[in-house]
Design a protein around this motif. Structure first.
Motif, PDB file in Angstrom:
ATOM      1  N   UNK A 153      13.794   5.109   4.857  1.00 49.07           N
ATOM      2  CA  UNK A 153      12.487   4.559   4.543  1.00 49.07           C
ATOM      3  C   UNK A 153      12.649   3.205   3.866  1.00 49.07           C
ATOM      4  N   UNK A 154      13.619   3.098   2.964  1.00 50.91           N
ATOM      5  CA  UNK A 154      13.834   1.822   2.286  1.00 50.91           C
ATOM      6  C   UNK A 154      14.120   0.695   3.257  1.00 50.91           C
ATOM      7  N   UNK A 155      14.988   0.951   4.232  1.00 56.68           N
ATOM      8  CA  UNK A 155      15.275  -0.054   5.254  1.00 56.68           C
ATOM      9  C   UNK A 155      14.011  -0.446   6.006  1.00 56.68           C
ATOM     10  N   UNK A 156      13.209   0.544   6.384  1.00 58.64           N
ATOM     11  CA  UNK A 156      12.002   0.276   7.162  1.00 58.64           C
ATOM     12  C   UNK A 156      10.989  -0.524   6.355  1.00 58.64           C
ATOM     13  N   UNK A 157      10.911  -0.251   5.067  1.00 59.43           N
ATOM     14  CA  UNK A 157       9.978  -0.991   4.220  1.00 59.43           C
ATOM     15  C   UNK A 157      10.438  -2.434   4.051  1.00 59.43           C
ATOM     16  N   UNK A 158      11.728  -2.666   3.945  1.00 57.22           N
ATOM     17  CA  UNK A 158      12.215  -4.049   3.908  1.00 57.22           C
ATOM     18  C   UNK A 158      11.943  -4.754   5.228  1.00 57.22           C
ATOM     19  N   UNK A 159      12.059  -4.034   6.334  1.00 52.56           N
ATOM     20  CA  UNK A 159      11.726  -4.612   7.639  1.00 52.56           C
ATOM     21  C   UNK A 159      10.247  -5.006   7.676  1.00 52.56           C
ATOM     22  N   UNK A 160       9.371  -4.177   7.088  1.00 51.30           N
ATOM     23  CA  UNK A 160       7.964  -4.529   6.990  1.00 51.30           C
ATOM     24  C   UNK A 160       7.763  -5.740   6.074  1.00 51.30           C
ATOM     25  N   UNK A 161       8.514  -5.799   4.981  1.00 48.61           N
ATOM     26  CA  UNK A 161       8.391  -6.954   4.090  1.00 48.61           C
ATOM     27  C   UNK A 161       8.768  -8.251   4.799  1.00 48.61           C
ATOM     28  N   UNK A 162       9.843  -8.196   5.618  1.00 46.45           N
ATOM     29  CA  UNK A 162      10.233  -9.386   6.378  1.00 46.45           C
ATOM     30  C   UNK A 162       9.121  -9.799   7.343  1.00 46.45           C
ATOM     31  N   UNK A 163       8.444  -8.825   7.933  1.00 43.95           N
ATOM     32  CA  UNK A 163       7.308  -9.144   8.811  1.00 43.95           C
ATOM     33  C   UNK A 163       6.115  -9.643   8.000  1.00 43.95           C
ATOM     34  N   UNK A 164       5.927  -9.096   6.812  1.00 43.34           N
ATOM     35  CA  UNK A 164       4.771  -9.424   5.980  1.00 43.34           C
ATOM     36  C   UNK A 164       4.837 -10.866   5.469  1.00 43.34           C
ATOM     37  N   UNK A 165       6.042 -11.310   5.054  1.00 39.79           N
ATOM     38  CA  UNK A 165       6.168 -12.684   4.537  1.00 39.79           C
ATOM     39  C   UNK A 165       6.685 -13.642   5.590  1.00 39.79           C
ATOM     40  N   UNK A 166       7.208 -13.105   6.698  1.00 37.91           N
ATOM     41  CA  UNK A 166       7.836 -13.926   7.728  1.00 37.91           C
ATOM     42  C   UNK A 166       9.339 -13.983   7.508  1.00 37.91           C
ATOM     43  N   UNK A 167      10.108 -13.863   8.603  1.00 39.39           N
ATOM     44  CA  UNK A 167      11.561 -13.789   8.452  1.00 39.39           C
ATOM     45  C   UNK A 167      12.143 -15.037   7.815  1.00 39.39           C
ATOM     46  N   UNK A 168      11.612 -16.218   8.125  1.00 43.67           N
ATOM     47  CA  UNK A 168      12.145 -17.444   7.531  1.00 43.67           C
ATOM     48  C   UNK A 168      12.006 -17.423   6.012  1.00 43.67           C
ATOM     49  N   UNK A 169      10.844 -17.004   5.529  1.00 46.21           N
ATOM     50  CA  UNK A 169      10.640 -16.927   4.085  1.00 46.21           C
ATOM     51  C   UNK A 169      11.510 -15.836   3.471  1.00 46.21           C
ATOM     52  N   UNK A 170      11.670 -14.744   4.186  1.00 45.87           N
ATOM     53  CA  UNK A 170      12.511 -13.646   3.710  1.00 45.87           C
ATOM     54  C   UNK A 170      13.944 -14.130   3.507  1.00 45.87           C
ATOM     55  N   UNK A 171      14.480 -14.833   4.487  1.00 46.18           N
ATOM     56  CA  UNK A 171      15.851 -15.336   4.390  1.00 46.18           C
ATOM     57  C   UNK A 171      15.953 -16.412   3.306  1.00 46.18           C
ATOM     58  N   UNK A 172      14.946 -17.265   3.212  1.00 49.11           N
ATOM     59  CA  UNK A 172      14.966 -18.282   2.152  1.00 49.11           C
ATOM     60  C   UNK A 172      14.973 -17.629   0.772  1.00 49.11           C
ATOM     61  N   UNK A 192      14.537  -5.422  -9.724  1.00 48.21           N
ATOM     62  CA  UNK A 192      13.748  -5.670  -8.526  1.00 48.21           C
ATOM     63  C   UNK A 192      12.902  -6.936  -8.642  1.00 48.21           C
ATOM     64  N   UNK A 193      12.325  -7.183  -9.814  1.00 45.71           N
ATOM     65  CA  UNK A 193      11.456  -8.347  -9.972  1.00 45.71           C
ATOM     66  C   UNK A 193      12.178  -9.656  -9.660  1.00 45.71           C
ATOM     67  N   UNK A 245      11.766 -14.079  -5.864  1.00 51.42           N
ATOM     68  CA  UNK A 245      12.352 -15.023  -4.910  1.00 51.42           C
ATOM     69  C   UNK A 245      11.591 -15.004  -3.589  1.00 51.42           C
ATOM     70  N   UNK A 246      11.211 -13.807  -3.118  1.00 50.72           N
ATOM     71  CA  UNK A 246      10.422 -13.720  -1.883  1.00 50.72           C
ATOM     72  C   UNK A 246       9.036 -14.342  -2.067  1.00 50.72           C
ATOM     73  N   UNK A 247       8.416 -14.096  -3.212  1.00 49.23           N
ATOM     74  CA  UNK A 247       7.086 -14.656  -3.458  1.00 49.23           C
ATOM     75  C   UNK A 247       7.140 -16.171  -3.484  1.00 49.23           C
ATOM     76  N   UNK A 248       8.151 -16.728  -4.141  1.00 46.73           N
ATOM     77  CA  UNK A 248       8.270 -18.184  -4.198  1.00 46.73           C
ATOM     78  C   UNK A 248       8.515 -18.775  -2.822  1.00 46.73           C
ATOM     79  N   UNK A 249       9.319 -18.110  -2.009  1.00 47.50           N
ATOM     80  CA  UNK A 249       9.646 -18.637  -0.679  1.00 47.50           C
ATOM     81  C   UNK A 249       8.467 -18.538   0.281  1.00 47.50           C
ATOM     82  N   UNK A 250       7.637 -17.504   0.105  1.00 49.92           N
ATOM     83  CA  UNK A 250       6.545 -17.264   1.056  1.00 49.92           C
ATOM     84  C   UNK A 250       5.198 -17.777   0.581  1.00 49.92           C
ATOM     85  N   UNK A 251       5.072 -17.992  -0.718  1.00 52.37           N
ATOM     86  CA  UNK A 251       3.774 -18.375  -1.258  1.00 52.37           C
ATOM     87  C   UNK A 251       2.789 -17.219  -1.334  1.00 52.37           C
TER      88      UNK A 251
END
Length: 814
Positions: free
Chosen positions: A385-404, A420-421, A426-432
């Motif tokens: 489930x953890x892996x799948x939720x991270x996959x959703x997060x990458x879709x939610x913010x966009x893969x480019x922002x996720x990698x950044x 975790x914070x 870092x994801x929030x800053x990269x994705x806005x």
């Protein structure tokens, strides 16, 4: 002696007080060549922020001497696996000599004797807190330190550790001393020493010094697979180094394939794998893909877990989920295994869904008050489930922002510890995007949302009755025509509350969650679901086709479909499926449906239908190998056995499967078993012979196998143990197996001595799904709630009783 489980509060207090600079660890392995005792001397250099304060060091071994700043400590104070440290100075040196003779159970260390040639091998694995079993250390993830190992080993042995040896010198008594370079700052749980008369291969690729190790009896298999393993390792290092903008900062990267492990461990620069991954017969495409997945999973930990480490075990999920996500991502992007997201759905995600609908579920970010609870969290919620939720997060913010975000995270926190914070910021800053609600909804709530498309409205419901989680997904449209399902486009949707209007793509049939980017149970209208199931092979890609099967499986678990309908869906798809990895996974799922989710009277019919489908695939083509294996589990007809006999002449693994199936049907041939074992080059061939014995509908045979599996524990962990377990619990052998479910419950208390990997394999792998009844499920539920039950066992029991109950309902409904 009793062993205390370190609590979160104790760890925080100790981390606030101490900073560990370095360990000098002398390890004497010479006593393990013919005996069972390891001796160590650990010299720890550390500072104390409040001179005069007291603390403790972890040590679960027989301490023979201990000095703190040159003053002898009272060994009588050692208790609960802890040595008290009084009156600390600002700077301290602790020296502890200890011995460990419990080296045969896999608790931190395993001494293994190869049955083929009598050679001895030693491997170590310390997650979550088993380094303390071998030497004194501050065994918690946020007290990182440089480690320097000096190892005395028999002269015929090769020793591996986290880096390259600086010197190898001759010592007295036919031994050599290996002194290794200092490590970077590491948590105790990712350090390692492995040793034995290994077969070693080395290759330099792209500036990295890559090593592969195996026991000598598997040298030919390692040589066979070396090119693939070296290429995969180089591809992974290149992929992660470039994507994370942080190349692996060490030239040497070793991988040791060791006996009787049943898993893998991400030791810094020196990964340890079960040698099950060195398949004795030529591996199937899916077996190669699974091995590649694990290689990349452990490699991803070099960055996420080793380089940057969680402060405490409540973020264990993130450690493991990230490595699982990164492995699938790298497989799809950097290797030939481009269908990795489809196989992850079949192999992992549906396992996460299964646990998430059971009483064994828990929030991804759970409460971990102590290390014992952390061990219980090595489960499908943490990984799958953890892996799948991270996959959703990458879709939610966009893969480019996720990698950044990942790049910024690694740059900011290298060699440190985080919470975790730190990552989410870092994801929030990269994705806005503000991820506050996303984090709370996805990580702090258990269960799976359901997304149902009704007309042009996507309805979302949460299992706890609250607001649904935020989902970003796609819906694809198709028109059923005489020439197949014709794609009519896709739309992207962000779920906003309980009902989200959707401007649907064209077509009359819609696939919800196309691309499988979110984690949810999905439903369309009944007509669309029926069309997708019956015409699943007409969908344009393996992931879409697999998504339909996963939905059918979810409906089976929830009583909305029968096993007959699921087997029909699978057999129709495998007839046309092009992806070899997906076909093998589908056949395995079909076999599970036919054997475990079907009324006993219907098992022969469903397995017969699966056998017929497998026989058609087995005659030629890319799916021949997995089809033959499925046929070997289901064959009943002379023509089917004739097909298997011809193929088994060149495939020892298949030959064992055929003998096991014949034994299950009452055709026992001891001479054939003896002859096959004699010609099988596998050093663990005795376990294959035992799987044939386990298949018999015979009380004496079952008793013999139970003794080996559950009492003597002579069956190697991993594939061998899994195969023997599967052959033991045969669905039509209810009468001869009647006593064993309760014997399983009686054995639970003994599993704690098996080490973490052993516990997971025994408690989960031996749950008696094939023969559960309502009375047993009630007793298992009571055992789960009994005072003092091991928490790993409790999780397995809760999951087992839920799945077992669903199987019973499916058998009744069928």
């Amino acid at each position: 002696m009793p062993i205390a489980s370190l609590t979160r509060e104790e760890a925080a207090e100790r981390a606030a007080l101490l900073a560990v600079e370095q360990y000098e660890i002398d390890v004497d392995l010479t006593g393990l060549l013919e005996g069972d005792t390891l001796r160590t001397v650990s010299t720890s250099t550390f500072t104390c922020s409040r001179p005069g304060a007291a603390s403790f060091v972890d040590v679960v071994a027989d301490v023979s001497s201990a000095t703190l700043n040159g003053v002898a400590l009272d060994l009588g104070t050692v208790a609960d696996g802890r040595l008290p440290l009084p009156d600390l100075r600002e700077r301290n040196v602790l020296v502890v000599a200890a011995a460990q003779s419990d080296t045969g159970d896999g608790q931190g260390i395993l001494r293994t004797v190869d049955a083929t040639d009598g050679l001895v091998y030693i491997w170590m694995t310390f997650e979550p807190d088993e380094a303390r079993r071998l030497w004194a250390c501050f065994d918690q993830p946020d007290l990182k330190a440089v480690h320097r190992f000096t190892v005395l080993a028999p002269e015929s042995w090769t020793v591996t550790s986290n880096g390259a040896p600086e010197t190898i010198t001759e010592a007295d008594d036919a031994a050599r001393r290996w002194r290794f370079a200092p490590t970077p700052p590491l948590s105790t749980y990712v350090t390692v020493v492995n040793a034995g008369p290994f077969h070693q291969l080395r290759r330099t690729v792209d500036g990295y010094d890559l090593g592969l190790y195996s026991r000598r009896s598997l040298a030919a298999v390692l040589e066979r697979d070396a090119d693939e393993l070296f290429d995969l390792t180089a591809r992974g290092l290149a992929w992660f180094g470039e994507r994370f903008a942080f190349p692996f900062p060490q030239q040497r990267y070793d991988q040791a394939f060791v006996p009787d492990m049943g898993g893998a461990m991400e030791n810094w620069g020196s990964v340890t794998h079960t040698d099950d991954f060195l398949h004795r017969s030529a591996p199937s495409y899916r077996e190669r893909a699974v091995r590649a997945n694990v290689v990349l999973h452990e490699m991803a930990h070099m960055w996420f877990g080793d380089l940057v480490t969680m402060r405490w075990w409540d973020d264990l999920w993130l450690n493991e989920a990230f490595a699982s996500w990164a492995a699938a991502w790298a497989l799809a992007g950097a290797t030939e295994f481009t269908d990795s997201w489809a196989t992850e759905l079949l192999d992992a995600k549906i396992v996460g869904y299964r646990q998430d609908m059971s009483p064994a579920t828990h929030p991804i970010r759970g409460d971990v008050p102590d290390v014992e609870q952390a061990m219980a969290n090595f489960d499908a919620i943490t990984y799958d489930k953890g892996e799948s939720v991270l996959h959703q997060l990458a879709a939610y913010v966009g893969e480019d922002a996720f990698v950044a975000g990942l790049r910024a995270y690694f740059a900011a926190h290298a060699w440190g510890n985080t919470v975790l914070d730190d990552l989410m910021s870092a994801f929030a800053a990269a994705s806005g995007r503000d991820l506050t609600r996303w984090t709370a909804d996805w990580l702090d709530r258990a269960g799976t949302d359901t997304l149902t498309l009704d007309g042009s409205v996507l309805h979302a419901t949460a299992p706890d009755g609250g607001s649904p989680r935020p989902h970003r997904l796609r819906i694809a449209g198709y028109d059923p025509t005489a020439d197949g399902l014709v794609p009519r486009g896709e739309v992207e949707v962000e779920v906003a509350g309980a009902a989200t209007p959707v401007e649907l793509p064209g077509g009359t049939v819609h696939l919800v969650n196309a691309g499988d980017f979110t984690y949810a149970a999905v439903r369309g209208d009944a007509s669309a679901l029926a069309t997708l199931r019956t015409r699943v092979g007409e969908l344009p890609d393996p992931l879409s086709r697999t998504l339909v099967v996963a939905t059918a499986w979810d409906m089976l678990a929830k009583g909305e479909l029968t096993a007959d309908e699921v087997v029909d869906t699978i057999t129709a798809l495998v007839a046309v499926e092009t992806s070899p990895a997906v076909v093998e996974g589908l056949l395995a799922l079909g076999l599970q449906a036919a054997e475990s989710w079907t009324p006993l009277s219907r098992v022969p019919d469903l397995t017969g239908r699966l056998a017929a489908a497998a026989a058609r695939l087995a005659r030629s083509g890319p799916h021949r190998q997995p089809a033959l294996r499925t046929l070997a589990a289901t064959a009943t007809q002379p023509a089917q056995f004739a097909l298997l006999r011809d193929a088994a002449d060149e495939d020892v693994d298949l030959a064992w499967r055929v003998l096991a199936r014949r034994a299950e049907l009452g055709d026992v041939d001891p001479a054939a078993v003896e002859a096959l074992q004699a010609r099988d080059p596998d050093p663990d061939a005795f376990a294959s012979a035992l799987s044939v014995r386990a298949s018999q509908d015979d009380a004496e045979a079952k008793a013999e196998v139970w003794q080996a599996l559950m009492v003597d524990r002579t069956v190697p962990a991993g594939t061998a143990r899994q195969r023997v377990s599967q052959r033991f619990w045969r669905p039509l052998q209810v009468e001869v197996l009647a006593e064993y479910p309760d014997r399983y419950l009686s054995a639970l208390a003994s599993f704690g001595s098996a080490g973490m990997l052993g516990q997971l394999g025994l408690v989960r792998g031996m749950f008696p799904y094939a023969v559960v009844d309502r009375g047993f499920l009630e007793r298992a539920e009571a055992a789960a709630d009994a005072p003092g039950v091991n928490r790993t066992a409790r999780t397995a029991l809760l999951l087992g009783t839920d799945v077992g109950g669903r199987m019973l309902r499916a058998r009744s409904a069928g």
